[in-house]
Design a protein around this motif. Structure first.
Motif, PDB file in Angstrom:
ATOM      1  N   SER A  66     -13.150  34.676  -2.039  1.00 13.33           N
ATOM      2  CA  SER A  66     -12.985  35.135  -0.648  1.00 13.33           C
ATOM      3  C   SER A  66     -11.576  34.933  -0.087  1.00 13.33           C
ATOM      4  O   SER A  66     -11.371  35.101   1.105  1.00 13.33           O
ATOM      5  CB  SER A  66     -13.992  34.503   0.309  1.00 13.33           C
TER       6      SER A  66
ATOM      7  N   ILE B 293      -5.020  45.511   0.875  1.00  6.64           N
ATOM      8  CA  ILE B 293      -5.569  44.153   0.836  1.00  6.64           C
ATOM      9  C   ILE B 293      -6.211  43.931  -0.531  1.00  6.64           C
ATOM     10  O   ILE B 293      -6.833  44.844  -1.074  1.00  6.64           O
ATOM     11  CB  ILE B 293      -6.682  43.944   1.894  1.00  6.64           C
ATOM     12  N   GLU B 294      -6.072  42.728  -1.058  1.00  8.20           N
ATOM     13  CA  GLU B 294      -6.805  42.332  -2.261  1.00  8.20           C
ATOM     14  C   GLU B 294      -7.655  41.123  -1.918  1.00  8.20           C
ATOM     15  O   GLU B 294      -7.166  40.174  -1.290  1.00  8.20           O
ATOM     16  CB  GLU B 294      -5.834  41.956  -3.385  1.00  8.20           C
ATOM     17  N   ILE B 295      -8.918  41.178  -2.348  1.00  9.57           N
ATOM     18  CA  ILE B 295      -9.830  40.079  -2.034  1.00  9.57           C
ATOM     19  C   ILE B 295     -10.354  39.513  -3.344  1.00  9.57           C
ATOM     20  O   ILE B 295     -10.969  40.234  -4.138  1.00  9.57           O
ATOM     21  CB  ILE B 295     -11.012  40.589  -1.180  1.00  9.57           C
TER      22      ILE B 295
ATOM     23  N   LEU C 296     -11.171  38.302   8.738  1.00  5.51           N
ATOM     24  CA  LEU C 296     -11.276  38.214   7.275  1.00  5.51           C
ATOM     25  C   LEU C 296     -11.634  36.788   6.848  1.00  5.51           C
ATOM     26  O   LEU C 296     -12.508  36.579   6.008  1.00  5.51           O
ATOM     27  CB  LEU C 296      -9.964  38.665   6.628  1.00  5.51           C
TER      28      LEU C 296
ATOM     29  N   LEU D  45     -15.544  37.136   5.487  1.00  5.31           N
ATOM     30  CA  LEU D  45     -15.605  37.626   4.095  1.00  5.31           C
ATOM     31  C   LEU D  45     -16.709  36.962   3.269  1.00  5.31           C
ATOM     32  O   LEU D  45     -17.426  37.661   2.542  1.00  5.31           O
ATOM     33  CB  LEU D  45     -14.260  37.422   3.404  1.00  5.31           C
TER      34      LEU D  45
ATOM     35  N   TRP E 287      -7.914  36.286   0.526  1.00  5.83           N
ATOM     36  CA  TRP E 287      -7.383  37.639   0.592  1.00  5.83           C
ATOM     37  C   TRP E 287      -5.878  37.606   0.752  1.00  5.83           C
ATOM     38  O   TRP E 287      -5.313  36.654   1.276  1.00  5.83           O
ATOM     39  CB  TRP E 287      -8.033  38.416   1.745  1.00  5.83           C
TER      40      TRP E 287
END
Ligand SMILES: NC(=O)c1ccc[n+]([C@@H]2O[C@H](COP(=O)([O-])OP(=O)(O)OC[C@H]3O[C@@H](n4cnc5c(N)ncnc54)[C@H](OP(=O)(O)O)[C@@H]3O)[C@@H](O)[C@H]2O)c1
Length: 295
Positions: free
Chosen positions: A57, A51-53, A73, A77, A59
């Motif tokens: 916020s 996962i990339e956030i 999420l 987040l 993702w």
């Protein structure tokens, strides 16, 4: 593999710790699986990153994310990532179809279902402080703990300008976590109620200035604030322009009389109403409107 909701919840708690400790997280934050199969923050560029956030916020995930995990999420987040660089204030109210948050006498338990209660406990576990008005403590004598989920216990903040609440209140006697009583500056020297700390706020008018309360909470390192009610307190945060998010959970119930949710100054025309960007979430029988008031 799929990202299971319990993995995502552990990740959110880890992100919360990291954002408070590091103050500036790398952007984007990368999350992946550790050797024991737990989802955790991983160094950028690691091949296992799932996962990339981004700092706003949003993702993205390289594996299938079931709807329940995706909703975790989306919903949590912003609060998990709160810190000095990006303070975050969210308010929530649970109301009936006719916009009441309690009966005239102040009974409000069970307006919303158990799924919404779990949602409140998750928000509590991810914030730094929960704030409520004096009437909520008077009517509910709440605990404001995170007993339905795993996670830390936030500081509890009560706005009681005239110090009308007695020391027997649960929040003043309970030592599960800290309780902070916010009152008019002139009353701050009176004995503290139970184990609570007292914070006096200077004021000119009849209300305590919320911007100053928020500034003092930030000064204490409390950057993720969850305003949990009641209607007057949430409304005054909204009117002061201090909310990043406003969440309203609507239950399929008509009370027909009782305490209102949001109350703002009168407008002449519907175009003057707020039309926030929002998402809807089904929580059991309730529908939650998650309204974005600021980026
Ligand atoms: N359904 C839900 O989501 C939900 C959530 C929480 C509570 N509740 C229910 O809501 C009811 C209470 O809500 P409410 O709207 O009547 O009251 P409230 O928001 O809980 O408390 C309002 C009081 O807090 C103090 N206060 C808040 N902001 C202030 C400020 N900026 N400056 C000075 N004082 C401030 C004032 O105390 P003084 O009056 O002393 O001036 C004010 O009258 C209860 O029945 C509770 O059960 C429902």
């Amino acid at each position: 593999m799929e990202l299971a909701p319990d993995q995502v919840w552990r990740l959110l708690l880890e992100l919360r710790c990291a954002s408070r400790a590091l103050e500036t997280l790398p952007d984007p934050v990368s999350c992946g699986l550790t050797g024991d199969g737990q989802l955790a923050l991983v160094p950028a560029g690691d091949a296992a990153t799932l996962i990339e956030i981004a700092s706003n916020s949003f993702w993205t995930a390289r594996v299938p994310v079931p709807q329940t995990s995706a909703e975790l999420l989306d919903l949590y987040l912003p609060m998990a990532l709160a810190n000095r660089q990006r303070p975050f204030t969210l308010a929530h109210l649970g109301q009936s179809l006719d916009g009441r948050i309690a009966t005239v006498g102040g009974a409000s338990r069970h307006i919303n279902g158990p799924e919404n209660l779990t949602h409140l406990h998750r928000l509590r576990a991810l914030c730094d402080a929960i704030l409520v008005g004096a009437s909520t403590v008077e009517c509910d004598d709440p605990q404001l703990t995170t007993r339905r989920v795993t996670g830390p216990q936030p500081v509890r903040v009560i706005i009681d300008p005239h110090r009308r609440l007695t020391a027997e209140r649960y929040l003043f006697q309970d030592q599960t976590t800290r309780t902070l009583l916010v009152c008019a500056e002139g009353l701050a020297d009176q004995p503290r109620p139970g184990h609570a700390e007292v914070m006096g706020i200077p004021h000119d008018g009849p209300r305590l200035p919320l911007r100053e309360i928020l500034r003092r909470l930030h000064e204490r390192g409390l950057f993720g604030l969850f305003v949990e009610g009641g209607g007057l307190t949430v409304s005054s945060f909204l009117e002061a322009g201090l909310l990043d998010r406003l969440q309203i959970a609507i239950a399929p119930l008509v009370i027909g009389s009782g305490r209102p949710g949001i109350t703002l100054p009168t407008i002449e025309d519907l175009s003057q109403g707020l039309h926030p960007r929002h998402r809807r979430y089904v929580m059991g029988e309730d529908v939650l409107f998650d309204c974005q008031l600021r980026n």
